[in-house]
Each structure stands twice: as structure tokens, then as C-alpha cells.
Write an enzyme that holds these catalytic residues in place. Structure first.
Site, PDB file in Angstrom:
ATOM      1  N   ARG A  28       4.096 -12.990   3.501  1.00 53.95           N
ATOM      2  CA  ARG A  28       4.643 -11.937   2.623  1.00 53.95           C
ATOM      3  C   ARG A  28       4.087 -12.032   1.211  1.00 53.95           C
ATOM      4  O   ARG A  28       4.304 -11.171   0.384  1.00 53.95           O
ATOM      5  CB  ARG A  28       6.165 -12.058   2.577  1.00 53.95           C
ATOM      6  CG  ARG A  28       6.815 -11.924   3.933  1.00 53.95           C
ATOM      7  CD  ARG A  28       8.132 -12.670   3.996  1.00 53.95           C
ATOM      8  NE  ARG A  28       9.147 -12.056   3.202  1.00 53.95           N
ATOM      9  CZ  ARG A  28      10.062 -11.197   3.679  1.00 53.95           C
ATOM     10  NH1 ARG A  28      10.034 -10.883   4.948  1.00 53.95           N
ATOM     11  NH2 ARG A  28      10.977 -10.674   2.912  1.00 53.95           N
ATOM     12  N   TRP A  76       7.878 -14.410  -5.196  1.00 58.07           N
ATOM     13  CA  TRP A  76       6.801 -13.532  -5.665  1.00 58.07           C
ATOM     14  C   TRP A  76       7.273 -13.069  -7.033  1.00 58.07           C
ATOM     15  O   TRP A  76       8.220 -12.286  -7.138  1.00 58.07           O
ATOM     16  CB  TRP A  76       6.650 -12.366  -4.691  1.00 58.07           C
ATOM     17  CG  TRP A  76       5.438 -11.516  -4.870  1.00 58.07           C
ATOM     18  CD1 TRP A  76       4.142 -11.924  -4.888  1.00 58.07           C
ATOM     19  CD2 TRP A  76       5.411 -10.099  -5.060  1.00 58.07           C
ATOM     20  NE1 TRP A  76       3.309 -10.845  -5.057  1.00 58.07           N
ATOM     21  CE2 TRP A  76       4.048  -9.722  -5.172  1.00 58.07           C
ATOM     22  CE3 TRP A  76       6.374  -9.114  -5.129  1.00 58.07           C
ATOM     23  CZ2 TRP A  76       3.655  -8.404  -5.351  1.00 58.07           C
ATOM     24  CZ3 TRP A  76       5.974  -7.801  -5.310  1.00 58.07           C
ATOM     25  CH2 TRP A  76       4.629  -7.460  -5.423  1.00 58.07           C
ATOM     26  N   ASN A 102      15.923 -12.576  -3.607  1.00 53.24           N
ATOM     27  CA  ASN A 102      14.784 -11.665  -3.473  1.00 53.24           C
ATOM     28  C   ASN A 102      15.256 -10.337  -4.037  1.00 53.24           C
ATOM     29  O   ASN A 102      16.295  -9.837  -3.641  1.00 53.24           O
ATOM     30  CB  ASN A 102      14.406 -11.519  -1.990  1.00 53.24           C
ATOM     31  CG  ASN A 102      13.279 -10.489  -1.803  1.00 53.24           C
ATOM     32  OD1 ASN A 102      12.590 -10.142  -2.763  1.00 53.24           O
ATOM     33  ND2 ASN A 102      13.106 -10.016  -0.584  1.00 53.24           N
ATOM     34  N   GLY A 103      14.521  -9.793  -5.010  1.00 51.68           N
ATOM     35  CA  GLY A 103      14.929  -8.504  -5.591  1.00 51.68           C
ATOM     36  C   GLY A 103      14.896  -8.572  -7.095  1.00 51.68           C
ATOM     37  O   GLY A 103      14.230  -9.412  -7.682  1.00 51.68           O
ATOM     38  N   GLU A 490      -8.346   5.143   4.373  1.00 48.65           N
ATOM     39  CA  GLU A 490      -7.879   3.864   4.929  1.00 48.65           C
ATOM     40  C   GLU A 490      -8.988   2.815   4.860  1.00 48.65           C
ATOM     41  O   GLU A 490      -8.746   1.659   4.502  1.00 48.65           O
ATOM     42  CB  GLU A 490      -7.382   4.051   6.357  1.00 48.65           C
ATOM     43  CG  GLU A 490      -6.959   2.796   7.073  1.00 48.65           C
ATOM     44  CD  GLU A 490      -5.838   2.024   6.380  1.00 48.65           C
ATOM     45  OE1 GLU A 490      -5.222   2.575   5.441  1.00 48.65           O
ATOM     46  OE2 GLU A 490      -5.616   0.855   6.735  1.00 48.65           O
ATOM     47  N   LYS A 494      -8.638  -0.774   2.837  1.00 44.52           N
ATOM     48  CA  LYS A 494      -8.854  -2.079   3.490  1.00 44.52           C
ATOM     49  C   LYS A 494      -9.853  -2.907   2.681  1.00 44.52           C
ATOM     50  O   LYS A 494      -9.633  -4.078   2.402  1.00 44.52           O
ATOM     51  CB  LYS A 494      -9.375  -1.892   4.917  1.00 44.52           C
ATOM     52  CG  LYS A 494      -8.348  -1.397   5.906  1.00 44.52           C
ATOM     53  CD  LYS A 494      -7.317  -2.422   6.318  1.00 44.52           C
ATOM     54  CE  LYS A 494      -6.038  -2.432   5.603  1.00 44.52           C
ATOM     55  NZ  LYS A 494      -5.130  -1.347   5.504  1.00 44.52           N
ATOM     56  N   HIS A 513     -18.169  18.015  -6.134  1.00 46.31           N
ATOM     57  CA  HIS A 513     -17.277  18.323  -7.265  1.00 46.31           C
ATOM     58  C   HIS A 513     -17.103  17.121  -8.172  1.00 46.31           C
ATOM     59  O   HIS A 513     -16.038  16.926  -8.763  1.00 46.31           O
ATOM     60  CB  HIS A 513     -15.922  18.810  -6.731  1.00 46.31           C
ATOM     61  CG  HIS A 513     -16.038  20.034  -5.890  1.00 46.31           C
ATOM     62  ND1 HIS A 513     -16.309  21.288  -6.400  1.00 46.31           N
ATOM     63  CD2 HIS A 513     -15.983  20.196  -4.541  1.00 46.31           C
ATOM     64  CE1 HIS A 513     -16.397  22.169  -5.427  1.00 46.31           C
ATOM     65  NE2 HIS A 513     -16.198  21.542  -4.278  1.00 46.31           N
ATOM     66  N   LYS A 610       3.396  -8.266   1.589  1.00 39.50           N
ATOM     67  CA  LYS A 610       3.359  -7.557   2.872  1.00 39.50           C
ATOM     68  C   LYS A 610       4.282  -6.355   2.853  1.00 39.50           C
ATOM     69  O   LYS A 610       3.959  -5.313   3.402  1.00 39.50           O
ATOM     70  CB  LYS A 610       3.772  -8.502   4.020  1.00 39.50           C
ATOM     71  CG  LYS A 610       3.757  -7.829   5.380  1.00 39.50           C
ATOM     72  CD  LYS A 610       2.376  -7.324   5.736  1.00 39.50           C
ATOM     73  CE  LYS A 610       2.355  -6.556   7.043  1.00 39.50           C
ATOM     74  NZ  LYS A 610       1.050  -5.892   7.277  1.00 39.50           N
TER      75      LYS A 610
HETATM   76  C1  AGP Z   1      -1.637  -1.769   3.745  1.00 43.35           C
HETATM   77  O1  AGP Z   1      -2.754  -2.553   4.129  1.00 43.35           O
HETATM   78  C2  AGP Z   1      -0.894  -2.374   2.605  1.00 43.35           C
HETATM   79  N1  AGP Z   1      -0.446  -3.686   2.908  1.00 43.35           N
HETATM   80  C3  AGP Z   1       0.179  -1.466   2.035  1.00 43.35           C
HETATM   81  O2  AGP Z   1      -0.476  -0.314   1.556  1.00 43.35           O
HETATM   82  C4  AGP Z   1       1.282  -1.004   3.025  1.00 43.35           C
HETATM   83  O3  AGP Z   1       0.733  -0.128   3.975  1.00 43.35           O
HETATM   84  C5  AGP Z   1       2.354  -0.261   2.222  1.00 43.35           C
HETATM   85  O4  AGP Z   1       2.902  -1.158   1.294  1.00 43.35           O
HETATM   86  C6  AGP Z   1       3.454   0.324   3.103  1.00 43.35           C
HETATM   87  O5  AGP Z   1       4.129  -0.720   3.767  1.00 43.35           O
HETATM   88  P1  AGP Z   1       5.137  -0.319   4.973  1.00 43.35           P
HETATM   89  O6  AGP Z   1       4.285   0.301   6.036  1.00 43.35           O
HETATM   90  O7  AGP Z   1       5.765  -1.603   5.394  1.00 43.35           O
HETATM   91  O8  AGP Z   1       6.118   0.665   4.413  1.00 43.35           O
END
Ligand code: AGP
Length: 615
Positions: A28, A76, A102-103, A490, A494, A513, A610
Site C-alpha cells: 500500500r 504514509w 489511518n486517515g 493508460e 503506467k 492541435h 495502492k
Molecule cells: C493505477 O495504476 C494507480 N495505482 C491509480 O491511478 C489507481 O487506479 C487509482 O488510485 C484508483 O484506485 P481504485 O481503482 O482503487 O479506486
């Protein structure tokens, strides 16, 4: 996003259990870690900035190995830099209670001022420490831990998942609570457990209770978890069975979770789609309420909200649903939707797409849509998540636990789910014939070997060579049209996420453009082009790029594009509606190998989490 674990075990050894849980939550993203255990009735804390290994080193002296109860945390940082002092757990001044969180406590400053005015001295920069002092103060006034936690949380604005242990309590108890970030509790044969992610629970038991926002749970050995609301009223929460296999959460023989998950995608297609296909009817059956002909005919417009990769799946869903079901679809960044004071048409169905089901912006956007009168639905990968519990109808994806922060198999599962939904909608609305439905369902069945072919030795070595040749490039443009435009987005995401290089996805028709000014030999342009009605248009865009000296890499089944490019990955032909599922695989692998060649932390990229459960 922070990770939280907790356990009370019959036979001691809780430190190893906490560490095992934290290891499973490492994916995470975090910057420090710590544990608090009860040792002979007293609270003992060990916490370190940096990776989990540093905490393990501190604990390796074995001095806490007999402890039976404890909590653990991976942080985090939101308030205060990563440091030993800011690592959780935090305690009150007397060391009476230890707490992990967490939060975000949004009103932490005023609470801190109140506590400091009462003589409390703070030892960290965190908002969490405010909670520890509030709970300690309530216990000093004679409250037990659970009541002290409830009274303290009643004063908090913000979102939280917390766990706390206290010394001197009659019997050993852990109290936890949530409002926002997820938290689950469970009673297993060897003890009672809590975690912010079921991955850390299924080694002990598959029967899990997912707490709801505003719940407070008390864990005590030999008793089922007691769940109350903040005001103390008891509530019953169902126990749900989690079918994930622990080894699914392992890396197996792969060097990284992300590579394992890319290779799992053909199985994910099968698990998400195959038992829902009804070839005889040219239709799809989700087997859950909310998707009957009657219910879907009442929908006049679809509003999709999501973030990041899930949003790219949402864009593809728009092409699929407008194309196959002729239903108007709007797609919005959830973080934009929730603040733009949107106007929804009557009979709108709001569809949230999310792997984790805990993304704060996506949850907030769906809740807003509901207040605006929309029915709600979800495409989600986690059965007990907040999103699944709040949406009125859910299409579960069966990607299994996705550990790599950069989403791959969950994305493919979301696109598959969107395809299924488009077929179901088209059949329900009477715009998709039985024959056409049968063709589409059959096409989906035939996709798996084509996915496998893109994961074979030859294809992978082709991609590795492309990554090798382009790793020094100044920047990357990803171009696509139609249903493959979101695949360009996408592919760029990545590459950005794990290789830390600048990359942009663009509709191929937009090049003239502005972005075409970027073209030079030091720029690599990945052009996604599948055989179909738009192929010729994309070819001319590809020509425009080459004419200006750009380095072109063609990805797709359009053979003329392949012939015109400097490098390429030829993708097997398939229905254009399904081409994103194939085209994304080489792009995932390009990003993976580029990052691998650079030696970056592929599964835990810098600055990323994550699941973004805070704004
Ligand atoms: C995708 O590779 C990222 N880790 C991130 O954009 C992710 O897709 C986004 O945070 C949404 O997460 P979720 O699908 O758990 O809502």
C-alpha cells in the site's frame, strides 16, 4: 495509504503475527512502521522510519516475543515528515494507551491547542497523537478503553481507521474504529484479529466482519467482536466469507507482483467473465440484483465516476456502452465531479469504478450522485469494500488481490466487466440482437489464447528490446483513437507511475492541435492502432509524426502501421470492442521493463499508494 493490523493470540507470539500482517500490507506504500504490544500488562512500543526491515531488526532482540496482544502500523505520512518520532503507534503522556491511525484528523490543530492549554506536551508533529492524548485523558477520568475511544472520536472531524490498546485494563482488549478508510475484524481459532485489508486476516480465518463508517469494535480473546456505534449502541454486522487464497497474494516465481499480475490477466478474464456468459441467449447474467431488463430499461443516462486507471476503464466503458447499448454516457474524474456542482439528468445511473472500493474521491462522487437522485452501481474488486456496501448494485471483478501499486489485472477486469455490462444493457434495451449478442459473447471467449500469446517468451523479449532501446528518451507520447484512446492514456500512466519518465496520452486526432510541436528524435511516440474503421486515420497521424523525425513504436493489429513504424508489437486481431484488452498488455510490459532496467521499486513506486483513501 497506511496499513493497520492488530491481534490478541492465545499462545503469545503476537509480534510475528503483526509483522506478517504488515508485510502483506507493504504494497500500500509507506514510509515508517511500528508496533505496540502489551508485555506483562505494560505497553511496549517499537517504531522506525523507513522500510519494515528496520523495525524487524529492532524487534529481533526477542524481548517482546511472548507478548499476546498488540497493534501494528505502516505509515504514509500526511502530517509530519517520516521519522521515528512521527511513526505510529502514538501514546498519551502517561503511556496509558497506544494508538495507530489511518486517515486525517481535520480539526487536529484546535484539539492540539486545547490539550496543550491543559498542560499536555506533544512528542510528534502528527495529527494522530492528538487522538492518543484524548483517549488517555478520557481513561484518566475513569472511562474504560472502549468508552474513552468513543468519547474521543465524538470530538473528531475527518476520516480515520484506528486501533488502540491500553495497559491496566481488566482483561486484554483491543478497540478499533473506522469512519472512511476500511477496517475489518475477525475471530479465528487462535485469536482475534483486525486489519485494514483482508489480506492480513485470511491467514487466520476467512470469516470476516467489515466495519461500517461510525462503527467501534472491541476485541477480546474467546469472544466474538463486539460492534457498537460512536454513541455506544450495539449493532450486528454480518460475517462475510472471503474466498481469496493467501498464495494469490504471493509473488510465486515472479520477481515482482506487477509482473505476476500482468501474467494473471488471461485467468482474470476467465474468472470475471466466463460463468456470466449465456451464449444461448447472446446475453450476460451477473447473478445479482440490479441488472434485470426492467431495471436497466429505466436508465436514460449513465454517469461514470472513477480515478486514475479505473477512470481509463470508465472511458472505455463509454465507447462500449454507447456503441453496443446506445445509452448516453458521461465520464468524470471523481475528484472533479464531486466539486463541480454537477447536474444529472432524470433516470441517471451513477457507476463508480474502483479496484479497492475505498478511493475517497470515488466514494464521495458516488455519494453526491446519490443525493442528486441517481441510482448507484459499482464495478469493484473487493467484496467487503465500502463501495460494494454502499452501491445499490455491484459487478464484482474477480482479479484477486492486486498488490502492485500500478494497476494491471484489475484494469483488464474492469474493462471485461464494462464489456459484459454493455452487452447486458444492449440486450435489455433491445438494441442488441440475439445474433449480435452471441457473436460478442463468443468473441470474448476466444480472447484468452490471444492474451496468452502476448505474454509468451517472444512477445515479452520484443517488448524488453523496445524498453531497452527507448529508456534514454526525453519523453513519450501515447496516441490512440476511439476505444483505444483510453489505452493511450493508460499506457502513459503506467510508464509515469513506475519509470518516473514524462509520458502523455493523447487522442491521435489531437496531434495537429499542439502536441506535434513536441516531435523530435528524442521523443518516442507509441501509436496504438487496431484494424478497424479508424485504422487509416491513425496511420496518417503516424505518418505526420514520422515526417517530423519522431521515433514511432506501433502497438496493435493494424499491419500497415506496423510496416510504417520504427519498432512494433503486433497484436492478434479481435473485435475492435475487445482490442483494448489486448493492446494494453504490451504497454504494461513496456512500462514494467523500462522500470526494471532502471532498477526502480516497481511494486512500491515512490510517492504512490495502492488505494488513496484520503483526499
Ligand atoms: C493505477 O495504476 C494507480 N495505482 C491509480 O491511478 C489507481 O487506479 C487509482 O488510485 C484508483 O484506485 P481504485 O481503482 O482503487 O479506486
Amino acid at each position: 495509504m497506511c496499513g493497520i493490523v492488530g491481534a490478541i493470540q492465545r499462545n503469545g507470539g503476537v509480534v510475528e503475527t503483526l509483522l506478517q500482517g504488515l508485510r502483506l500490507l507493504e504494497y500500500r506504500g509507506y514510509d515508517s512502521a511500528g508496533v505496540a504490544v502489551l508485555e506483562a500488562g505494560a505497553i511496549k512500543i517499537r517504531r522506525k522510519a523507513g522500510r519494515l526491515e528496520r523495525l524487524e531488526q529492532v524487534l529481533s532482540d526477542g524481548s517482546l516475543d511472548n507478548a499476546r496482544a498488540g497493534i501494528g502500523h505502516t505509515r504514509w505520512a500526511t502530517h509530519g515528515p517520516p521519522s521515528d518520532e512521527n511513526a505510529h503507534p502514538h501514546t498519551d503522556q502517561e503511556g496509558r494507551v497506544a494508538l495507530v491511525h489511518n486517515g486525517v484528523v481535520e480539526n487536529w490543530a484546535e484539539l492540539r491547542a486545547e490539550l496543550e492549554a491543559a498542560g499536555v506536551r506533544f512528542a510528534s508533529d502528527t495529527d494522530t497523537e492528538v487522538l492518543a492524548h484524548l483517549v488517555g485523558r478520557e481513561m484518566a477520568r475513569g472511562q474504560d478503553l472502549a468508552s474513552a475511544v468513543r468519547a474521543s472520536l465524538a470530538r473528531v472531524r475527518g476520516y480515520y481507521a484506528i486501533a488502540a490498546v491500553a495497559q491496566g485494563e481488566q482483561g486484554v482488549r483491543i478497540v478499533c474504529a473506522r469512519s472512511g478508510p476500511p477496517l475489518a475484524v475477525a475471530a479465528g481459532p487462535d485469536g482475534v484479529y483486525l486489519a485494514s485489508d483482508v489480506l492480513a486476516l485470511i491467514a487466520h480465518t476467512r470469516d470476516v466482519i467489515f466495519l461500517e463508517d461510525g462503527d467501534v469494535a472491541e476485541l477480546e480473546l474467546g469472544h466474538a467482536p463486539i460492534v457498537t456505534r460512536i454513541d455506544g449502541t450495539r449493532v450486528d454486522r454480518p460475517t462475510r466469507r472471503v474466498e481469496w487464497d493467501p498464495e494469490q497474494a504471493g509473488k510465486g516465481s515472479f520477481p515482482h507482483f506487477m509482473l505476476k499480475e500482468i501474467h494473471e490477466q488471461p485467468d482474470v478474464l476467465a474468472r470475471t467473465a466466463f460463468d456470466r456468459l449465456r451464449l444461448d441467449k447472446g446475453d450476460v447474467d451477473f447473478g445479482v440484483p440490479g441488472f434485470t431488463d426492467h431495471e436497466l430499461r429505466a436508465v436514460d443516462r449513465l454517469q461514470i465516476v472513477a480515478c486514475g486507471t479505473a477512470l481509463h476503464a470508465g472511458w472505455i466503458a463509454r465507447y462500449l456502452i454507447e456503441g453496443l447499448a446506445r445509452l448516453p454516457v458521461d465520464v468524470d474524474y471523481a475528484s472533479e465531479f464531486r466539486y463541480r456542482d454537477p447536474v444529472l439528468a432524470h433516470n441517471t445511473l451513477a457507476l463508480a469504478i474502483s479496484q479497492s472500493g475505498e478511493t475517497a474521491d470515488t466514494l464521495a462522487a458516488l455519494r453526491l450522485a446519490k443525493t442528486l437522485g441517481a441510482r448507484t452501481a459499482a464495478i469493484c474488486n473487493v467484496v467487503g469494500s465500502t463501495l460494494v456496501r454502499e452501491a445499490q448494485a455491484t459487478i464484482l471483478t474477480h482479479a484477486g488481490p492486486e498488490i502492485g501499486v500500478a494497476s494491471t489485472k484489475a484494469f483488464v477486469a474492469q474493462v471485461v466487466a464494462a464489456f459484459l455490462f454493455a452487452v447486458r444493457l444492449g440486450r435489455a434495451r433491445g438494441v442488441l440482437s440475439l445474433e449480435r449478442g452471441r457473436e460478442l459473447v463468443s468473441e470474448l471467449r476466444l480472447l484468452r489464447p490471444k492474451m496468452e500469446s502476448l505474454l509468451g517468451e517472444r512477445a515479452v523479449s520484443e517488448v524488453r528490446a523496445i524498453a531497452q532501446k527507448n529508456q534514454g528518451q526525453k519523453g513519450f507520447l501515447f496516441l490512440g483513437r476511439g476505444i483505444n484512446y483510453p489505452i493511450a492514456l493508460e499506457g502513459a500512466l503506467k510508464l509515469k507511475e513506475i519509470s518516473y519518465v514524462h509520458a502523455e496520452g493523447y487522442p491521435a486526432g489531437e496531434m495537429k492541435h499542439g502536441p506535434i510541436a513536441l516531435i523530435e528524435p528524442a521523443m518516442s511516440i507509441l501509436v496504438v492502432n487496431s484494424a478497424g474503421p479508424l485504422a487509416e486515420k491513425v496511420r496518417s497521424n503516424l505518418e505526420q509524426v514520422r515526417a517530423r523525425g519522431g521515433h514511432v513504436i506501433a502497438i496493435g493489429s493494424d499491419k500497415e502501421s506496423i510496416a510504417q513504424s520504427d519498432e512494433h508489437v503486433l497484436v492478434p486481431e479481435c473485435s475492435e470492442w475487445l482490442s483494448p484488452i489486448l493492446n494494453v498488455i504490451p504497454l504494461q510490459l513496456v512500462a514494467y521493463h523500462m522500470a526494471d532496467l532502471k532498477g526502480f521499486d516497481i511494486d512500491k513506486p515512490r510517492n504512490l499508494a495502492k488505494s488513496v483513501t484520503v483526499e
